[in-house]
Structures are given as C-alpha cells and as structure tokens.
Write a protein that holds these residues in place. Structure first.
Motif, PDB file in Angstrom:
ATOM      1  N   CYS A  75       4.299  -1.813  -7.519  1.00 49.28           N
ATOM      2  CA  CYS A  75       5.073  -0.542  -8.229  1.00 49.28           C
ATOM      3  C   CYS A  75       5.665  -1.100  -9.275  1.00 49.28           C
ATOM      4  O   CYS A  75       6.204  -2.170  -9.184  1.00 49.28           O
ATOM      5  CB  CYS A  75       5.983   0.136  -7.052  1.00 49.28           C
ATOM      6  SG  CYS A  75       7.001   1.362  -7.728  1.00 49.28           S
ATOM      7  N   CYS A  77       9.865   0.067  -7.737  1.00 49.95           N
ATOM      8  CA  CYS A  77      10.698  -0.129  -6.437  1.00 49.95           C
ATOM      9  C   CYS A  77      10.097  -1.616  -6.091  1.00 49.95           C
ATOM     10  O   CYS A  77       9.167  -2.237  -6.940  1.00 49.95           O
ATOM     11  CB  CYS A  77      10.385   0.798  -5.302  1.00 49.95           C
ATOM     12  SG  CYS A  77       8.521   0.807  -4.671  1.00 49.95           S
ATOM     13  N   CYS A 119       3.109   5.317  -6.995  1.00 49.34           N
ATOM     14  CA  CYS A 119       3.875   4.813  -5.886  1.00 49.34           C
ATOM     15  C   CYS A 119       4.603   6.182  -4.996  1.00 49.34           C
ATOM     16  O   CYS A 119       4.672   7.159  -5.630  1.00 49.34           O
ATOM     17  CB  CYS A 119       4.898   3.760  -6.034  1.00 49.34           C
ATOM     18  SG  CYS A 119       5.742   3.292  -4.383  1.00 49.34           S
ATOM     19  N   CYS A 167       7.489   6.209  -4.334  1.00 49.71           N
ATOM     20  CA  CYS A 167       8.801   6.518  -5.064  1.00 49.71           C
ATOM     21  C   CYS A 167       8.442   7.244  -6.243  1.00 49.71           C
ATOM     22  O   CYS A 167       9.632   7.489  -6.765  1.00 49.71           O
ATOM     23  CB  CYS A 167       9.498   5.055  -5.282  1.00 49.71           C
ATOM     24  SG  CYS A 167       8.807   4.151  -6.661  1.00 49.71           S
TER      25      CYS A 167
END
Ligand code: ZN
Length: 216
Positions: free
Chosen positions: A103, A106, A126, A128
């Motif tokens: 990612c 993160c 991702c 996130c």
C-alpha cells in the motif's frame, strides 16, 4: 545474474521503455503523476519475468547456500525471483521484489502479487483507501535492509560481486565496506566502474564463470 536468463536490464535499450525514460516510470514522481503508466510498466516486467528461468549461476549460488548455510549472505539488486526459483532460501532484495505489492498509504506489510494491472488499467486499492503500488525501490527511494547488509559486510571474508555495473549506490560501495584482508572478487563480462575496489576479477558471463569458480 538475470540478464542471462532473459530479463531485460534496459541498459541496452538506452534506459528506455516504449519511449519513456526509466526514471519516468520508476520514481515516486511518476507514481504521483501517472500511476497507470507505472503499473503498465511493472505489469510488462512481471510478464517478462514469469517466463524467465534460473541460469547455471543462480543454481550454483543455491548449491553454495546448501553447503555454507548462514555463512552465505546473498543480496541482490535484481527484483525477479530467479534465486528463489533456483532454490535459494535467504535472499535479501535490496531493490524490492517484482512479485510483491504494498500500500502507498498504510504500513500493511508487502504481500505476494502476480497480478497484471494493465488491461483494463485500474489502480488496485487497499482497504484503507490507499493505492496498491509495486514493492520496488524506485529512483529517489532508500533501498531495503541496508542495516542488515552492512551488518553482514563487516565480518565478511570473501566478497563476490556478480555482473553489476558498479555505478548504482549504495551497492557500488559495498566492496569498499568489507574490512581487513577479505578477498573481493568481481565476475562479469565488463569492467565495472568500481573495479579498483576488487582484489580479483574474472571476465565472462556469470552462467559460465560462477559454477566453475564455486566448484559446483
Ligand atoms: Zn493501506
């Protein structure tokens, strides 16, 4: 090592891919500007690398690891998995791994990823919300595992560099970081830019020289 297995190095092409300078597709700036182009480039590289097979030099190094165990420290600037395919267990990929992604936002660890993100070009996301990028050390980024590498260089008694141009730092200085009377051996078809750091040089392709040199 890998050029002899058919993995393109881009040096022979003047550092170009489809008219783009490699820096334009392998840098944080390129990722910000055009992530689709970056994934097109790495998808092409994944395709090329998945067709490649280890050559006799990869196999000889894997056999050496079986003999020496942890006394062998194997570090590569190559991003393919040909050492692993040859049977090497402990490979430090200082420039990352072509068949891993991570990612860009993160700290989720890099994960195995063989996917091609080129048709249709959609940037994977991702959980996130960040974008999934190749797990590659790009121009302007710090190579991986440098601490471990310098830790291994200190007690090194035989340093063997294979086929590197001796231009890309920090790897080009590793031979100079080996202390004391260690043998510093270079194997490759051309004279490297850092030739003065070596005590011995064997001219030729890795696939021919390495198996003979290691007595396997
Ligand atoms: Zn994330």
């Amino acid at each position: 090592m890998s050029a002899e297995s058919g993995i393109p190095t881009f040096r022979g092409t003047g550092g170009l891919w489809e008219g783009h300078r490699i820096e334009e597709v392998a840098s944080p700036n390129a990722w910000r500007r055009d992530p689709r182009l970056v994934w097109q480039f790495y998808s092409m590289r994944r395709r090329a690398a998945s067709a490649a097979k280890p050559n006799p030099a990869h196999l000889a190094i894997a056999r050496l690891e079986k003999r020496l165990g942890e006394r062998l420290f194997l570090c590569t600037q190559n991003v393919d998995n040909l050492h692993e395919q040859a049977g090497s267990k402990n490979v430090v990929h200082m420039h990352g791994e072509l068949f891993k992604s991570r990612c860009d936002a993160c700290d989720r660890p890099p994960f195995a990823d063989q996917n091609l993100y080129d048709t249709p070009i959609e940037i994977p996301r991702c959980e996130c919300g960040g974008r999934i990028r190749p797990h590659i050390c790009w121009f302007g980024e710090v190579p991986f595992e440098l601490e471990r590498i310098y830790w291994a260089l200190n007690p090194c008694t035989l340093f063997l560099a294979v086929g590197t141009s001796g231009v890309v730092e920090p790897a080009a200085s590793f031979a100079g970081s080996v202390v004391g009377q260690a043998r510093r051996v270079y194997v490759g078809p051309e004279q490297p830019a850092n030739a003065y750091l070596f005590t011995e040089r064997y001219a030729g392709n890795a696939g021919e020289v390495i198996p003979a040199l290691l007595g396997t």
